[in-house]
Design a protein around this motif. Structure first.
Motif, PDB file in Angstrom:
ATOM      1  N   GLY A  59      12.256  10.805 -34.590  1.00  0.00           N
ATOM      2  CA  GLY A  59      13.708  10.869 -34.768  1.00  0.00           C
ATOM      3  C   GLY A  59      14.142  11.687 -35.969  1.00  0.00           C
ATOM      4  O   GLY A  59      15.269  11.547 -36.456  1.00  0.00           O
ATOM      5  N   LEU A  60      13.249  12.543 -36.458  1.00  0.00           N
ATOM      6  CA  LEU A  60      13.581  13.345 -37.629  1.00  0.00           C
ATOM      7  C   LEU A  60      13.934  14.775 -37.233  1.00  0.00           C
ATOM      8  O   LEU A  60      13.448  15.285 -36.227  1.00  0.00           O
ATOM      9  CB  LEU A  60      12.378  13.408 -38.586  1.00  0.00           C
ATOM     10  CG  LEU A  60      11.775  12.082 -39.022  1.00  0.00           C
ATOM     11  CD1 LEU A  60      10.563  12.322 -39.907  1.00  0.00           C
ATOM     12  CD2 LEU A  60      12.815  11.244 -39.742  1.00  0.00           C
ATOM     13  N   ARG A  61      14.767  15.403 -38.026  1.00  0.00           N
ATOM     14  CA  ARG A  61      14.995  16.834 -37.896  1.00  0.00           C
ATOM     15  C   ARG A  61      13.775  17.539 -38.486  1.00  0.00           C
ATOM     16  O   ARG A  61      13.179  17.047 -39.426  1.00  0.00           O
ATOM     17  CB  ARG A  61      16.247  17.236 -38.671  1.00  0.00           C
ATOM     18  CG  ARG A  61      17.531  16.601 -38.141  1.00  0.00           C
ATOM     19  CD  ARG A  61      18.605  16.512 -39.211  1.00  0.00           C
ATOM     20  NE  ARG A  61      18.877  17.818 -39.828  1.00  0.00           N
ATOM     21  CZ  ARG A  61      19.715  17.996 -40.845  1.00  0.00           C
ATOM     22  NH1 ARG A  61      20.355  16.960 -41.379  1.00  0.00           N
ATOM     23  NH2 ARG A  61      19.925  19.191 -41.336  1.00  0.00           N
ATOM     24  N   VAL A  62      13.420  18.682 -37.923  1.00  0.00           N
ATOM     25  CA  VAL A  62      12.280  19.440 -38.455  1.00  0.00           C
ATOM     26  C   VAL A  62      12.730  20.867 -38.746  1.00  0.00           C
ATOM     27  O   VAL A  62      13.242  21.557 -37.852  1.00  0.00           O
ATOM     28  CB  VAL A  62      11.096  19.460 -37.466  1.00  0.00           C
ATOM     29  CG1 VAL A  62       9.934  20.266 -38.058  1.00  0.00           C
ATOM     30  CG2 VAL A  62      10.642  18.038 -37.139  1.00  0.00           C
ATOM     31  N   LEU A  63      12.570  21.279 -39.987  1.00  0.00           N
ATOM     32  CA  LEU A  63      12.966  22.622 -40.403  1.00  0.00           C
ATOM     33  C   LEU A  63      11.727  23.418 -40.800  1.00  0.00           C
ATOM     34  O   LEU A  63      10.891  22.938 -41.565  1.00  0.00           O
ATOM     35  CB  LEU A  63      13.942  22.545 -41.582  1.00  0.00           C
ATOM     36  CG  LEU A  63      14.512  23.885 -42.097  1.00  0.00           C
ATOM     37  CD1 LEU A  63      15.961  23.704 -42.562  1.00  0.00           C
ATOM     38  CD2 LEU A  63      13.681  24.486 -43.235  1.00  0.00           C
ATOM     39  N   ALA A  64      11.604  24.639 -40.249  1.00  0.00           N
ATOM     40  CA  ALA A  64      10.489  25.519 -40.622  1.00  0.00           C
ATOM     41  C   ALA A  64      10.947  26.441 -41.733  1.00  0.00           C
ATOM     42  O   ALA A  64      11.991  27.091 -41.628  1.00  0.00           O
ATOM     43  CB  ALA A  64      10.050  26.337 -39.409  1.00  0.00           C
TER      44      ALA A  64
END
Ligand code: C2E
Ligand code: CA
Ligand code: CA
Ligand code: CA
Length: 278
Positions: free
Chosen positions: A230-235
């Protein structure tokens, strides 16, 4: 005797002596820099899956009177060792709050999130929660638009303390991101207990995804893991369109990197925002 001899020799290692001198010089310079307000923030845009700007990361810069602009990698480790990071970090957070408050006042920037780096030493300081509260009060910033970026090094202390502090700050409305994920001390057992909003994939995993199967597998796994929790993932460190396309095809929905924009001084950021309105 041989061991002792070896240790003694290390003291006279000219390279090490040079390092110690450089460290002491930076420490002195930092005191002056704090007094003379030589620090400023640059802002690097962060985008969503459609390339729209959803926020910025505040990145510290030191305008040295002789040496010009000094990147944080050259002075933050010193400031952490001396404790000067506490005052520097306070100024960074205050400035970020002021900026958020200013953006809040205008409809096309009101939604922008601002991500602020907080070092482990700053986070663990007993005054940190009060400090944050004070900055919010003083500036009228919207805490829901502020994301605190922590690294896994916070986990060197008792996890229950860490969770307690995050929860106290969450109660104020702030959100948390785990920076440089996968490069430090975190285990999945810790990850599942930390109340986070976002994971940031370290640029060292992103850099070679076009050619290195293992790096691509790591990125893909972090994306899947984060999203299923349920987390946002940023590269981060997305430098080319090809990198971004690959990350997109692996499900990544947020990015930051030179492909979109470098860290920019405020005036340049505002020009960039005007052209990339969301
Ligand atoms: P970080 O938090 O991982 O920040 C990302 C770094 O990657 C920044 O370096 C940024 O300029 C750089 N970067 C962004 N896009 C790209 C890209 O596409 N390619 C490459 N190769 N690099 C990219 P910067 O600004 O030199 O900051 C270095 C580190 O210093 C940060 O790493 C962070 O750990 C620390 N730092 C910066 N500002 C602060 C601060 O206010 N407080 C604390 N405690 N640490 C800070
Ligand atoms: Ca960061
Ligand atoms: Ca990072
Ligand atoms: Ca990094």
């Amino acid at each position: 005797a041989k061991e002792a001899g070896r240790n003694t020799v290390r003291f006279f290692d000219p390279q090490m002596q040079e390092k110690i001198n450089a460290h002491a010089q930076v420490e002195q310079d930092l005191y002056r820099a704090l007094e003379r307000r030589e620090f400023s923030l640059f802002y690097q845009p962060q985008v969503d899956a459609y390339g729209r700007c959803i926020g910025v990361e505040a990145l510290l810069r030191w305008q040295h009177p002789q040496q010009g602009l000094i990147p944080p990698g050259r002075f933050i480790p010193v400031a952490e060792a001396t404790g000067q990071i506490l005052e520097i970090g306070r100024q960074v957070f205050l400035q970020a709050c002021r900026q958020q408050a200013a953006w809040q006042a205008s409809t096309n920037t009101a939604q922008l999130e601002i991500a602020v780096n907080v070092s482990a030493r700053q986070f663990h300081a007993s005054a940190f929660v009060d400090q944050v509260q004070q900055c919010l009060q003083e500036t009228g910033a919207n805490p829901e638009r502020i994301l605190i970026e922590l690294t896994e090094s916070i986990l060197l202390k008792d996890i229950n303390e860490v969770i307690g502090k995050i929860r106290a700050l969450q109660a104020l409305g702030l959100q948390f991101s785990l920076d440089d994920f996968g490069t430090g001390y975190s285990s999945l057992a810790y990850l599942k207990r930390l109340p986070l909003a976002q994971l940031k994939i370290d640029q060292s995993f992103v850099r070679d995804i076009l050619t290195d199967r293992n790096d691509r597998a790591i990125c893909r796994s972090i994306i899947a893991l984060g999203q299923s929790m349920g987390l946002r993932v940023l590269a981060e460190g997305v430098e080319t369109q090809a990198h971004w396309q690959l990350l997109r095809s692996d499900g990544c929905e947020e990015a930051q990197g030179y492909w979109f924009a470098k860290p920019l001084p405020l005036a340049e950021l505002e020009r960039w925002l005007a052209q990339h309105a969301f």
